[in-house]
Design a protein around this motif. Structure first.
Motif, PDB file in Angstrom:
ATOM      1  N   ALA A   1       1.018  -0.936   0.045  1.00 12.95           N
ATOM      2  CA  ALA A   1       0.376   0.157   0.258  1.00 12.95           C
ATOM      3  C   ALA A   1       0.840   1.401   0.333  1.00 12.95           C
ATOM      4  O   ALA A   1       0.689   1.817  -0.327  1.00 12.95           O
ATOM      5  CB  ALA A   1      -0.810   0.391   0.960  1.00 12.95           C
TER       6      ALA A   1
ATOM      7  N   TRP B   1      -5.699   1.147   0.541  1.00  7.71           N
ATOM      8  CA  TRP B   1      -5.283  -0.080   1.259  1.00  7.71           C
ATOM      9  C   TRP B   1      -5.791  -1.322   0.762  1.00  7.71           C
ATOM     10  O   TRP B   1      -6.161  -0.680  -0.374  1.00  7.71           O
ATOM     11  CB  TRP B   1      -6.345  -0.105   2.854  1.00  7.71           C
TER      12      TRP B   1
ATOM     13  N   PRO C   1      -9.512   0.652   6.613  1.00  7.60           N
ATOM     14  CA  PRO C   1      -9.945   0.120   5.807  1.00  7.60           C
ATOM     15  C   PRO C   1     -11.832  -0.586   5.001  1.00  7.60           C
ATOM     16  O   PRO C   1     -12.208   0.912   6.638  1.00  7.60           O
ATOM     17  CB  PRO C   1      -9.889  -1.421   5.965  1.00  7.60           C
TER      18      PRO C   1
END
Length: 572
Positions: free
Chosen positions: A466, A508, A537
């Motif tokens: 990420a 994410w 998230p």
């Protein structure tokens, strides 16, 4: 009465709480100064140690002076008492044959003689000072009060017991006077053995002058100690400041240097250790400045080279594009293999032109010459246009794009062109990795920020990727074929566009459960944005269990106040 007691208790508790709060604040302030100020620590430590030393020295000096005064007083008093005993013995020859009243009269006459004789004597008498004489007749075997002249009651019983056994003794004793005051005496007693009846002589020497001397010494030591401590504190503070000031200047110069002021230097005064420190710091700063300037020059050459090459490539690319367009227009006249080569040539030229455009854009961003053309507009149409632009590639990839928008307008000060480019890059990246699953774009606003997320359910991201997805030309799987024909610079340009707005672009992802990219922008450029209205998230994510399998994913559904559109319905 019972009602006043609770009020008094409450008042007392309030005062106690105020005192506790006051003391606590002072303690916190002291702790802050102790932690953050080297000068304060050194001064307080020196003052504390000096106080202990001054206290010990003061006690020693006071004890020595007091002992010497008392020792001198005792020596002179005993000598004076021996001389007075001889005078009393000569005056009381034959005492013991008189009646008690006559004996008392003789004792008083002897006291007058002793007092008048002593005032004319020098030597030991002058050193012992004045005294009050007491004469008592009798011994240990007397059961009644003996005949006495003078303040016999001031003589303590235990001293009488020693003197009555014919011993010269002395004792310090405090007596309460008739006016309520207290006087401390040095009482010296001696027996008069030349008479028929046993006699005792007591001389009471007041210690008032010695007490005054000791008090003066105590006050002098106290005042002198306080003055000495204040001088030590001032000297310590001054000396410590001479050492701490260059350190503070070095810290300020280092902070300025770290903040970008590369010309920060320290003044070099003298040739001591601090001057050597300043010279070393200046040499280090100059070396770092040279290296930073070299890196800046090298980076500028790189950016200039990229920009110049990109510009120079446009001319031959235009010529090649014209020739390719001619070939592509006549491809039906060519054999099948040659026609296919012509189509591939045009496709790669399109990708090459896009790469050149991205290189020019990234070079302008690196050079800091890009400006933000922000205006207050509704962000929803921007998201709709971005979805419409990726409709064709999403259909070719077998994916659908769902759009979740709020019913009410979402105004924000943004550069519409840049925000649309960010969303287009995010959607194209999501379609490219969605594995044919739906892609969801969600927009939400709050008082200070507008947030947009692009969620896919494709291959996802491995741990640590990420933070790498925004690197230039980075690919999670180099062997993976791109469906959208991306250049590898789209996400890097998108992140720079977000920073240009004063916003944030983050990501994410989880292997096998897709990825989610979130763009957060301030609604007004002069007001910092607060918390994002959309979280990472995403809410539809459920962590994997301990066996590595997913515990299930929620079905993505639009909010009741949202607009849901398939790609072919967008814009209708």
């Amino acid at each position: 009465m019972s009602g006043r007691l609770p009020k008094l208790a409450q008042t007392t508790m309030r005062h106690l709480r105020r005192i506790v709060v006051f003391v606590r604040r002072k303690v916190v302030l002291f702790n802050d100064l102790w932690r953050h100020s080297l000068q304060f620590r050194v001064t307080v430590s020196t003052l504390a140690l000096s106080s202990a030393v001054v206290f010990v020295l003061g006690m020693v000096l006071q004890n020595q002076i007091t002992e010497r005064l008392l020792e001198t007083k005792q020596t002179a008093a005993i000598a004076q008492t021996r001389a007075v005993v001889e005078t009393a013995a000569s005056e009381l020859v034959g005492v013991g044959t008189e009646l008690p009243d006559a004996m008392t009269a003789r004792l008083k006459n002897a006291l007058k003689k002793i007092s008048s004789t002593t005032t004319s004597q020098d030597g030991a008498g002058s050193a012992a000072g004045t005294f009050e004489p007491v004469l008592a007749a009798g011994g240990r075997d007397q059961s009644s009060r003996p005949a006495a002249a003078g303040p016999y009651d001031k003589v303590p019983v235990r001293l009488r017991q020693f003197v009555e056994t014919e011993q010269v003794s002395y004792l310090m004793h405090t007596v309460t006077e008739q006016d309520g005051g207290k006087t401390t005496y040095l009482i010296v007693g001696a027996p008069v053995t030349t008479t028929i009846t046993p006699l005792q002589l007591y001389l009471l020497y007041p210690l008032t002058s010695e007490q005054n001397t000791v008090s003066t010494v105590q006050n002098t030591l106290l005042v002198g100690g306080l003055v000495l401590l204040l001088l030590l504190a001032g000297i310590t503070n001054l000396v410590t400041r001479q050492v701490v000031r260059p350190v503070r200047q070095a810290a300020a110069a280092a902070e300025g240097f770290a903040g970008g002021d590369l010309d920060q230097r320290l003044a070099v005064l003298g040739e001591d250790d601090l001057a050597k420190l300043a010279v070393s710091y200046n040499e280090m700063a100059a070396s770092i400045q040279r290296q930073i300037r070299q890196l800046e020059d090298f980076g500028g050459l790189q950016r200039r080279f990229t920009s110049d090459v990109s510009h120079e490539l446009r001319t031959p690319l235009t010529t090649v594009r014209m020739a390719a367009d001619v070939l592509h227009a006549s491809r039906e006249q060519f054999p099948a293999g040659l026609a296919r080569s012509t189509e591939l040539l045009v496709d790669e030229l399109d990708r090459f032109e896009a790469l050149l455009g991205d290189l020019l854009e990234i070079s302008r961003l690196d050079a800091g010459v890009e400006e933000l053309s922000a205006e207050l507009i509704d962000v929803r149409p921007i998201a709709t246009r971005a979805v419409e632009q990726v409709r064709v590639i999403a259909g070719n990839a077998g994916s659908s794009v769902e759009l979740v928008l709020p019913d009410e307008e979402a105004p924000a000060e943004v550069d519409a062109r840049r925000v649309e480019r960010i969303l287009r890059n995010l959607l194209a990246n999501a379609v490219d990795h969605s594995e044919g699953n739906p892609v969801v774009l969600t927009l939400a606003v709050n008082e200070t920020a507008v947030a947009i997320t692009v969620r896919d359910r494709g291959v996802g991201l491995r741990p640590g990727e990420a933070e790498l997805v925004f690197n230039r030309f980075w690919r999670a799987d180099p062997s993976r074929n791109r469906r959208t024909g991306g250049t590898g610079l789209g996400l890097a340009i998108s992140q720079e566009d977000a920073r240009l707005h004063g916003g944030v672009l983050d990501a994410w992802g989880e292997t096998g459960h897709g990825a989610c990219f979130r763009l957060v922008l301030p609604r007004q450029q002069d007001i910092p944005m607060g918390e994002s209205p959309l979280v990472l998230p995403p809410p539809d994510h459920k962590p994997t269990d301990s066996h590595g399998s997913s515990s299930g994913l929620l079905e993505v559904r639009p909010a009741p106040d949202a607009i849901l559109a398939e790609p072919e319905e967008v814009g209708r």
